[in-house]
Design a protein around this motif. Sequence first.
Motif, PDB file in Angstrom:
ATOM      1  N   THR A 237      10.668-112.623  80.934  1.00  7.97           N
ATOM      2  CA  THR A 237      10.897-111.237  80.526  1.00  7.97           C
ATOM      3  C   THR A 237      12.212-110.753  81.136  1.00  7.97           C
ATOM      4  OG1 THR A 237       9.606-110.411  82.397  1.00  7.97           O
ATOM      5  CG2 THR A 237       8.462-110.698  80.310  1.00  7.97           C
ATOM      6  N   TYR A 238      12.804-109.760  80.507  1.00  3.27           N
ATOM      7  CA  TYR A 238      14.111-109.322  80.987  1.00  3.27           C
ATOM      8  C   TYR A 238      14.284-107.814  80.833  1.00  3.27           C
ATOM      9  CZ  TYR A 238      15.456-109.144  76.055  1.00  3.27           C
ATOM     10  OH  TYR A 238      15.518-108.854  74.715  1.00  3.27           O
ATOM     11  N   VAL A 239      15.136-107.261  81.682  1.00  2.00           N
ATOM     12  CA  VAL A 239      15.520-105.857  81.617  1.00  2.00           C
ATOM     13  C   VAL A 239      17.020-105.780  81.880  1.00  2.00           C
ATOM     14  CG1 VAL A 239      13.284-105.007  82.408  1.00  2.00           C
ATOM     15  CG2 VAL A 239      15.113-105.403  84.074  1.00  2.00           C
ATOM     16  N   TRP A 240      17.556-104.624  81.621  1.00  2.00           N
ATOM     17  CA  TRP A 240      18.958-104.330  81.966  1.00  2.00           C
ATOM     18  C   TRP A 240      18.956-103.185  82.950  1.00  2.00           C
ATOM     19  CZ3 TRP A 240      22.092-100.079  81.976  1.00  2.00           C
ATOM     20  CH2 TRP A 240      23.471-100.297  82.069  1.00  2.00           C
ATOM     21  N   VAL A 241      19.820-103.229  83.964  1.00  2.00           N
ATOM     22  CA  VAL A 241      19.958-102.130  84.914  1.00  2.00           C
ATOM     23  C   VAL A 241      21.436-101.894  85.185  1.00  2.00           C
ATOM     24  CG1 VAL A 241      19.735-103.661  86.932  1.00  2.00           C
ATOM     25  CG2 VAL A 241      19.263-101.213  87.176  1.00  2.00           C
ATOM     26  N   GLY A 242      21.820-100.626  85.271  1.00  2.00           N
ATOM     27  CA  GLY A 242      23.216-100.340  85.567  1.00  2.00           C
ATOM     28  C   GLY A 242      23.600 -98.907  85.270  1.00  2.00           C
ATOM     29  N   VAL A 243      24.880 -98.641  85.373  1.00  2.00           N
ATOM     30  CA  VAL A 243      25.444 -97.338  85.022  1.00  2.00           C
ATOM     31  C   VAL A 243      25.617 -97.302  83.509  1.00  2.00           C
ATOM     32  CG1 VAL A 243      27.453 -95.850  85.220  1.00  2.00           C
ATOM     33  CG2 VAL A 243      26.582 -97.034  87.241  1.00  2.00           C
ATOM     34  N   TRP A 244      24.932 -96.368  82.865  1.00  2.00           N
ATOM     35  CA  TRP A 244      24.896 -96.294  81.406  1.00  2.00           C
ATOM     36  C   TRP A 244      25.382 -94.905  80.993  1.00  2.00           C
ATOM     37  CZ3 TRP A 244      19.935 -97.897  78.260  1.00  2.00           C
ATOM     38  CH2 TRP A 244      20.253 -97.975  76.904  1.00  2.00           C
TER      39      TRP A 244
ATOM     40  N   GLY B  82      26.361 -93.673  78.064  1.00  2.00           N
ATOM     41  CA  GLY B  82      25.803 -93.111  76.837  1.00  2.00           C
ATOM     42  C   GLY B  82      24.437 -92.484  77.054  1.00  2.00           C
ATOM     43  N   GLN B  83      23.570 -93.171  77.781  1.00  2.00           N
ATOM     44  CA  GLN B  83      22.228 -92.645  78.046  1.00  2.00           C
ATOM     45  C   GLN B  83      22.301 -91.422  78.964  1.00  2.00           C
ATOM     46  OE1 GLN B  83      19.845 -93.767  76.304  1.00  2.00           O
ATOM     47  NE2 GLN B  83      17.878 -93.643  77.330  1.00  2.00           N
ATOM     48  N   TRP B  84      23.194 -91.464  79.906  1.00  2.00           N
ATOM     49  CA  TRP B  84      23.408 -90.322  80.795  1.00  2.00           C
ATOM     50  C   TRP B  84      23.875 -89.113  79.996  1.00  2.00           C
ATOM     51  CZ3 TRP B  84      27.877 -90.127  84.920  1.00  2.00           C
ATOM     52  CH2 TRP B  84      27.666 -89.057  85.794  1.00  2.00           C
ATOM     53  N   ALA B  85      24.808 -89.320  79.068  1.00  3.58           N
ATOM     54  CA  ALA B  85      25.325 -88.222  78.251  1.00  3.58           C
ATOM     55  C   ALA B  85      24.249 -87.636  77.346  1.00  3.58           C
ATOM     56  CB  ALA B  85      26.501 -88.712  77.409  1.00  3.58           C
ATOM     57  N   ARG B  86      23.342 -88.486  76.851  1.00  9.96           N
ATOM     58  CA  ARG B  86      22.310 -87.999  75.934  1.00  9.96           C
ATOM     59  C   ARG B  86      21.192 -87.260  76.651  1.00  9.96           C
ATOM     60  NH1 ARG B  86      23.869 -92.691  73.192  1.00  9.96           N
ATOM     61  NH2 ARG B  86      22.535 -94.031  74.437  1.00  9.96           N
ATOM     62  N   HIS B  87      20.768 -87.775  77.823  1.00  6.70           N
ATOM     63  CA  HIS B  87      19.578 -87.233  78.461  1.00  6.70           C
ATOM     64  C   HIS B  87      19.828 -86.593  79.816  1.00  6.70           C
ATOM     65  CE1 HIS B  87      17.197 -89.136  75.337  1.00  6.70           C
ATOM     66  NE2 HIS B  87      17.701 -90.314  75.641  1.00  6.70           N
ATOM     67  N   GLY B  88      21.016 -86.823  80.388  1.00  8.81           N
ATOM     68  CA  GLY B  88      21.259 -86.314  81.729  1.00  8.81           C
ATOM     69  C   GLY B  88      20.490 -87.126  82.759  1.00  8.81           C
ATOM     70  N   ILE B  89      19.955 -86.469  83.772  1.00  6.58           N
ATOM     71  CA  ILE B  89      19.072 -86.998  84.812  1.00  6.58           C
ATOM     72  C   ILE B  89      19.816 -87.875  85.810  1.00  6.58           C
ATOM     73  CG2 ILE B  89      16.898 -88.170  85.363  1.00  6.58           C
ATOM     74  CD1 ILE B  89      16.020 -87.674  82.471  1.00  6.58           C
ATOM     75  N   SER B  90      20.403 -88.998  85.342  1.00  6.41           N
ATOM     76  CA  SER B  90      21.033 -89.938  86.267  1.00  6.41           C
ATOM     77  C   SER B  90      22.018 -90.825  85.514  1.00  6.41           C
ATOM     78  CB  SER B  90      19.973 -90.822  86.939  1.00  6.41           C
ATOM     79  OG  SER B  90      20.575 -91.842  87.721  1.00  6.41           O
ATOM     80  N   PRO B  91      23.083 -91.285  86.198  1.00  6.95           N
ATOM     81  CA  PRO B  91      23.981 -92.258  85.556  1.00  6.95           C
ATOM     82  C   PRO B  91      23.413 -93.667  85.554  1.00  6.95           C
ATOM     83  CG  PRO B  91      24.762 -91.756  87.761  1.00  6.95           C
ATOM     84  CD  PRO B  91      23.603 -90.840  87.511  1.00  6.95           C
ATOM     85  N   VAL B  92      22.387 -93.930  86.363  1.00  3.01           N
ATOM     86  CA  VAL B  92      21.835 -95.281  86.499  1.00  3.01           C
ATOM     87  C   VAL B  92      20.494 -95.356  85.775  1.00  3.01           C
ATOM     88  CG1 VAL B  92      21.110 -97.091  88.099  1.00  3.01           C
ATOM     89  CG2 VAL B  92      23.011 -95.563  88.713  1.00  3.01           C
ATOM     90  N   TRP B  93      20.351 -96.391  84.926  1.00  2.00           N
ATOM     91  CA  TRP B  93      19.150 -96.538  84.114  1.00  2.00           C
ATOM     92  C   TRP B  93      18.662 -97.985  84.144  1.00  2.00           C
ATOM     93  CZ3 TRP B  93      16.934 -92.679  80.815  1.00  2.00           C
ATOM     94  CH2 TRP B  93      17.592 -91.444  80.868  1.00  2.00           C
ATOM     95  N   VAL B  94      17.340 -98.137  83.968  1.00  2.00           N
ATOM     96  CA  VAL B  94      16.728 -99.448  83.742  1.00  2.00           C
ATOM     97  C   VAL B  94      16.213 -99.448  82.312  1.00  2.00           C
ATOM     98  CG1 VAL B  94      15.058-101.152  84.547  1.00  2.00           C
ATOM     99  CG2 VAL B  94      15.994 -99.469  86.159  1.00  2.00           C
ATOM    100  N   ASN B  95      16.556-100.493  81.555  1.00  2.00           N
ATOM    101  CA  ASN B  95      16.280-100.500  80.122  1.00  2.00           C
ATOM    102  C   ASN B  95      15.563-101.781  79.715  1.00  2.00           C
ATOM    103  OD1 ASN B  95      16.485 -99.917  77.306  1.00  2.00           O
ATOM    104  ND2 ASN B  95      18.299-101.218  77.195  1.00  2.00           N
ATOM    105  N   ALA B  96      14.547-101.636  78.862  1.00  2.00           N
ATOM    106  CA  ALA B  96      13.854-102.791  78.291  1.00  2.00           C
ATOM    107  C   ALA B  96      13.920-102.711  76.778  1.00  2.00           C
ATOM    108  CB  ALA B  96      12.390-102.822  78.744  1.00  2.00           C
ATOM    109  N   LYS B  97      14.182-103.848  76.151  1.00  2.00           N
ATOM    110  CA  LYS B  97      14.170-103.956  74.698  1.00  2.00           C
ATOM    111  C   LYS B  97      12.934-104.733  74.262  1.00  2.00           C
ATOM    112  CE  LYS B  97      19.203-103.862  74.162  1.00  2.00           C
ATOM    113  NZ  LYS B  97      20.394-104.578  73.634  1.00  2.00           N
TER     114      LYS B  97
END
Length: 347
Positions: A257-264, A266-281
């Motif tokens: 299984t895999y995830v992505w983590v980092g400074v995102w 686009g996601q920060w601009a859309r939702h705010g909250i934090s520049p760092v996100w963990v993402n699963a597809k």
Amino acid sequence: MTYTSLLAAIVASRGLSPETVATESLVHLLENSEAARRATEGILLQLCPGLPPNLHWIREVRGDDDARPDLVGVDASGARVVLEAKFDAGLTEAQMGPQYRERLQEGRPGLLAFLMPAERVTGMWPTLVSGPGGLEGSLPIDAARAGDGMLVQDLGDGRRLAAFSWDLLLQAIRSACRDMDESDLRQLEGLVTWYADHEQWLPFAPGDLDRRAGRQFRAALSAVKEAGTLLANSGCQLREDRTYNNFGYYLTSETGTYVWVGVWLGQWARHGISPVWVNAKPQHTWSEAQLRIVLSSMENDRPGLWPTRGSGWASPVVFPPGGDRDAAVHQIVESTKRMLALLDAAR
């Protein structure tokens, strides 16, 4: 993310051009609602007295000069209004030249108009006057004001140049709305609102990004890099990912299984909250809906689970208030491990 209209959600998820879709939607309103036409032509008449009523609207009229304005309003004598709809895009070479203006005959009322977000009307005006308007020198903005969100300049030969806002147009159509299915208007309003709130280019202003903001952003990048090293040492396979929109790592567990983590950004601009996100597809044959169920325990906890553009779900990493650098790195590592553990357990 909650979208203000189905049209906005489709544009966002499929990466469509908001300008093109908004223009097509406006054409649809003009073609199907007499009230929408009257409201639109009322604004145009205010900008250029003498325009005839009941214009016929044609989209993307390509001429001998190869210029292709978004909308042209014509009567029996030819083009009377050339309308170019903008969101963030600049002017093309054809738009900066005389081609659009020359679609309108000299000696009779004709309007070259640019429709754009309210925040761009004043900023774009000098470029419009010197480019498509063909006028030299600096003209005072106050002398061009024709109302809130409207600027107009007489070109001295019956023709006029104008700029006005999407908000102004949609408010006028909303006020005149009597004979149309209101859902059509709501779709366009929702698209314009979504773009203004989440995607519209916001130029830097003095004081927006001070030294402190730069240090905080640099610290977030540094924390992600250290967290990636720690996660790799814990048994995850690590692959660096750099794009124009983010910096981070793909992490794969021993089970695949895999995830992505980092400074995102686009996601920060859309939702705010934090520049760092963990993402699963979606993976292991899971659909996006099934993936959401797998990660449901994160959805109800702070800081929650948020949709991404395209398939997938992501959780922002919220740093402890007043926490030191080690606490921030620890939070990134633990948030990533938690998402990976949920994926592993459901496989």
